[in-house]
Design an enzyme around this catalytic site. Sequence first.
Site, short mmCIF file in Angstrom:
data_model
loop_
_atom_site.label_atom_id
_atom_site.label_comp_id
_atom_site.label_asym_id
_atom_site.label_seq_id
_atom_site.Cartn_x
_atom_site.Cartn_y
_atom_site.Cartn_z
N CYS A 1 -19.61 -28.44 -18.05
CA CYS A 1 -19.33 -27.42 -17.48
C CYS A 1 -18.36 -26.53 -17.93
O CYS A 1 -18.06 -25.14 -17.32
CB CYS A 1 -18.82 -27.75 -15.92
N HIS B 1 -14.71 -21.66 -13.05
CA HIS B 1 -16.08 -22.43 -13.08
C HIS B 1 -16.20 -22.67 -11.40
O HIS B 1 -15.27 -22.96 -10.80
CB HIS B 1 -15.98 -23.78 -13.99
N ASN C 1 -22.86 -25.20 -8.12
CA ASN C 1 -22.41 -25.55 -9.48
C ASN C 1 -23.68 -25.65 -10.61
O ASN C 1 -24.28 -26.38 -10.58
CB ASN C 1 -21.78 -27.02 -9.43
O1 UT7 Z 1 -17.99 -28.96 -12.75
C1 UT7 Z 1 -17.23 -30.34 -12.51
C2 UT7 Z 1 -18.24 -31.27 -11.89
N1 UT7 Z 1 -17.92 -31.74 -10.54
C3 UT7 Z 1 -16.90 -31.22 -9.84
O2 UT7 Z 1 -16.14 -30.49 -9.98
C4 UT7 Z 1 -16.81 -31.92 -8.39
C5 UT7 Z 1 -15.46 -32.41 -7.99
N2 UT7 Z 1 -15.27 -33.32 -6.95
C6 UT7 Z 1 -15.83 -32.60 -5.65
O3 UT7 Z 1 -16.30 -31.45 -5.67
C7 UT7 Z 1 -15.56 -33.43 -4.45
O4 UT7 Z 1 -15.02 -34.77 -4.85
C8 UT7 Z 1 -16.83 -33.90 -3.78
C9 UT7 Z 1 -17.52 -32.52 -3.08
C10 UT7 Z 1 -17.76 -34.40 -4.74
C11 UT7 Z 1 -16.56 -34.98 -2.62
O5 UT7 Z 1 -15.76 -34.50 -1.70
P1 UT7 Z 1 -14.59 -35.28 -1.32
O6 UT7 Z 1 -13.75 -34.39 -0.21
O7 UT7 Z 1 -13.75 -35.79 -2.50
O8 UT7 Z 1 -15.17 -36.49 -0.58
P2 UT7 Z 1 -14.85 -37.79 -0.92
O9 UT7 Z 1 -15.61 -38.03 -2.12
O10 UT7 Z 1 -13.53 -38.47 -0.62
O11 UT7 Z 1 -16.02 -38.62 0.37
C12 UT7 Z 1 -15.20 -38.50 1.62
C13 UT7 Z 1 -16.38 -39.34 2.49
C14 UT7 Z 1 -16.85 -40.52 2.04
O12 UT7 Z 1 -17.35 -41.53 3.33
P3 UT7 Z 1 -16.23 -42.28 3.47
O13 UT7 Z 1 -16.05 -43.66 2.33
O14 UT7 Z 1 -14.98 -41.68 3.91
O15 UT7 Z 1 -16.81 -43.10 4.73
C15 UT7 Z 1 -18.36 -40.14 1.44
O16 UT7 Z 1 -19.15 -41.09 1.28
O17 UT7 Z 1 -17.71 -38.29 2.57
C16 UT7 Z 1 -18.78 -38.98 2.07
N3 UT7 Z 1 -19.66 -38.16 1.63
C17 UT7 Z 1 -20.70 -37.50 2.42
N4 UT7 Z 1 -20.76 -37.29 3.53
C18 UT7 Z 1 -21.95 -36.49 3.85
C19 UT7 Z 1 -19.79 -37.84 0.25
N5 UT7 Z 1 -20.76 -37.21 0.15
C20 UT7 Z 1 -21.38 -36.72 1.30
C21 UT7 Z 1 -22.32 -35.63 1.71
N6 UT7 Z 1 -22.38 -35.81 3.03
N7 UT7 Z 1 -23.04 -35.11 0.94
#
Ligand code: UT7
Length: 320
Positions: A118, A247, A277
């Site tokens: 990215c 980005h 993204n």
């Molecule tokens: O370009 C570089 C590449 N990538 C990035 O920049 C991505 C960077 N990361 C992010 O954008 C975020 O970390 C995410 C959007 C991927 C995740 O958001 P978050 O606020 O960090 O959520 P989390 O990973 O802490 O997950 C919170 C909860 C989890 O459930 P539990 O363990 O609390 O029960 C996840 O399993 O949200 C759950 N979860 C979802 N729920 C519904 C994760 N993905 C989803 C989903 N729908 N799509």
Amino acid sequence: MKSFKRSYIASVGTNVPDNIMYNKDFEAFLDTTDEWITTRTGIKRRHIAPRGVDLKASELGAVAVRRAIEQAGLEPQDIDGIICATFTPDSFFPSTACRIQAITGCSRAFAYDISAACAGFVFALTSANSLIVSGVAKNIVIVGAEVISKSLDWKDRTTCILFGDGAGAVVLRGTNDESKGVLATQIQSDGNLGDILVLPSSGSDCTMKMKGNEVFKHAVKMMSEMSQKVLDSTGLSVNDVDLLIPHQANIRIIQAVAERLNVPREKVVINVERYGNTSSASIPLALEEAWKDNRVKSGTRILFTALGGGVAVGSALVQF
Ligand code: UT7
């Protein structure tokens, strides 16, 4: 070829597949909701190659390149080099850049790919700028071209909802007019963080794996630090920046970077809600929108910043 004092961004061209996937569409096959995706990422829809269509990054990229060349008032024969940033290449070789060269008829050009995920656009910009100021080339097209949909695990709700397909290109030209151009760039990598974001090339599962929280944390910190570094290297301050084009990975990352840098909301270009993204295509996609919206004028200073798998991070300050 003679060297130039500066390189400047002469034009931008983009291309995305027509097919659009909305957050609601994921609800049919994943344990997720439109509400979760919108509030946690800011994304509402993304352009995705239609299922069953073997779209190539070169096909997407070539259209963006052609548009950028036309927009610059140039012919394919005027182009000295094509640098393609992609993590979804057509093949290991020939490079996607060579494929784009063949499609667009830029027959005089050298062409090669770079791998910085990215952060690819800022890395390509840095390379092209160096080649121009050192006299290797006068006109270089940089293109970020990604068909990310084919690299995703469509059963993994933590990754597949985030990405979109697309391509964005800019023509970078040599000039001795020092009132505009690439003022400075800074790029850096940390291979020790390689495992937080991986797309394997072999093994039983060749889909993207991401430790989202960790990527989030490093993205905010490293993009802010690199941006400050690039400003410091020019002696300019954040008040001298007219637009921040980060980005487009997650609205919360964008907001956190802007906050750390003290850039007010109205100076930040955001379109993640409509594209998701798109990796190395995201900055040129946002730049084109800002340009069309008349936010880019003669003298406008834009700060670009991006982080991607590697990890690779880069920032660039460009005056238009
Ligand atoms: O370009 C570089 C590449 N990538 C990035 O920049 C991505 C960077 N990361 C992010 O954008 C975020 O970390 C995410 C959007 C991927 C995740 O958001 P978050 O606020 O960090 O959520 P989390 O990973 O802490 O997950 C919170 C909860 C989890 O459930 P539990 O363990 O609390 O029960 C996840 O399993 O949200 C759950 N979860 C979802 N729920 C519904 C994760 N993905 C989803 C989903 N729908 N799509």
